[in-house]
Design an enzyme around this catalytic site. Structure first.
Site, short mmCIF file in Angstrom:
data_model
loop_
_atom_site.label_atom_id
_atom_site.label_comp_id
_atom_site.label_asym_id
_atom_site.label_seq_id
_atom_site.Cartn_x
_atom_site.Cartn_y
_atom_site.Cartn_z
N GLY A 45 9.09 14.67 1.77
CA GLY A 45 9.96 14.13 0.72
C GLY A 45 9.12 13.73 -0.47
N GLN A 50 7.20 9.13 -8.16
CA GLN A 50 5.88 9.46 -7.63
C GLN A 50 5.14 10.46 -8.49
OE1 GLN A 50 7.49 10.22 -3.44
NE2 GLN A 50 5.45 9.42 -3.04
N CYS A 98 3.12 7.81 3.12
CA CYS A 98 3.63 8.03 1.77
C CYS A 98 2.51 8.63 0.91
CB CYS A 98 4.09 6.71 1.17
SG CYS A 98 4.72 6.86 -0.51
N LEU A 99 2.85 9.66 0.15
CA LEU A 99 1.84 10.32 -0.68
C LEU A 99 1.28 9.38 -1.75
CD1 LEU A 99 3.57 13.79 -1.22
CD2 LEU A 99 1.74 13.23 0.40
N HIS A 140 13.46 6.23 2.89
CA HIS A 140 12.12 6.09 2.33
C HIS A 140 12.10 6.56 0.87
CE1 HIS A 140 7.59 6.28 2.42
NE2 HIS A 140 7.87 7.06 1.39
N GLU A 141 12.67 7.75 0.63
CA GLU A 141 12.68 8.29 -0.74
C GLU A 141 13.53 7.42 -1.66
OE1 GLU A 141 10.47 10.34 -1.40
OE2 GLU A 141 10.04 10.73 0.70
N HIS A 144 11.89 4.52 -3.25
CA HIS A 144 11.11 4.81 -4.46
C HIS A 144 11.95 4.62 -5.73
CE1 HIS A 144 7.29 6.15 -2.90
NE2 HIS A 144 7.87 6.96 -2.03
ZN ZN Z 1 6.83 7.63 -0.35
#
Ligand code: ZN
Length: 184
Positions: A45, A50, A98-99, A140-141, A144
């Protein structure tokens, strides 16, 4: 085009993201770039903040996790202006990464079921219910878009223990195979 991933410490990750409309410039290309960036960095995702844009858009492709949960087979979607309007079911822990917070993996407690309204890439409205890992990835997304990252979901003590690691990430001291941006 692969875009750099904004890491922990970047102000845009703390912002409440804004809705967009059909006129958003080069949206199709942007969504394409989002997927490309996500695949290149082995994510399932990716949310627009991000990559530096505080807009309510995220993309998901759960296929790599479909061995653990077969409902993720073919679960590839674009979520625009999403609104989770109900969370229900048991809370359960799942180990999340998470990236934007590389090198940190933490057990995060979230509800098991959600109801969400959103627009797809063609601005067609959907109202759906998700469970299991799909509901997990979406939450999670979605976080953000609300300016929240994994550390914000942890107990205070755990967050405190991660302080040093988080400070290193904010300085770009990370070992990742994707392009990233840290605050100056
Ligand atoms: Zn993330």
């Amino acid at each position: 085009m692969i875009l750099p991933v904004y890491l922990y410490g970047q102000p845009v990750l703390k912002k409440i993201a804004q809705n967009i409309n059909k006129d958003y410039p080069e949206l199709e290309k942007f969504i394409e770039d989002m997927f490309e960036t996500m695949y290149q960095s082995d994510g399932v995702g990716l949310a627009a903040p991000q990559i530096g844009r505080a807009i309510r858009l995220f993309v998901i492709d759960g296929e790599p996790m479909s061995d653990d949960d077969e409902t993720l087979k073919g679960f590839k979607k674009v979520f625009i202006n999403a609104e989770i309007y109900e969370k229900s079911g048991e809370e359960w822990y799942f180990n999340e990464g998470c990236l934007s917070v590389p090198g940190i993996r933490e057990d995060v407690l979230r509800k098991s079921e959600i109801k969400i309204k959103y627009l797809d890439e063609n601005f067609v409205e959907h109202d759906e219910t998700y469970k299991g890992i799909a509901a997990r990835i979406i939450q999670h997304e979605y976080d953000h878009l609300e300016g929240k990252l994994i550390p914000d979901r942890l107990p205070v003590l755990r967050r405190t223990m991660l302080k040093g690691k988080l400070a290193s990430i904010a300085k770009g001291k990370v070992n990742v195979n994707y392009k990233f941006k840290v605050p100056r």
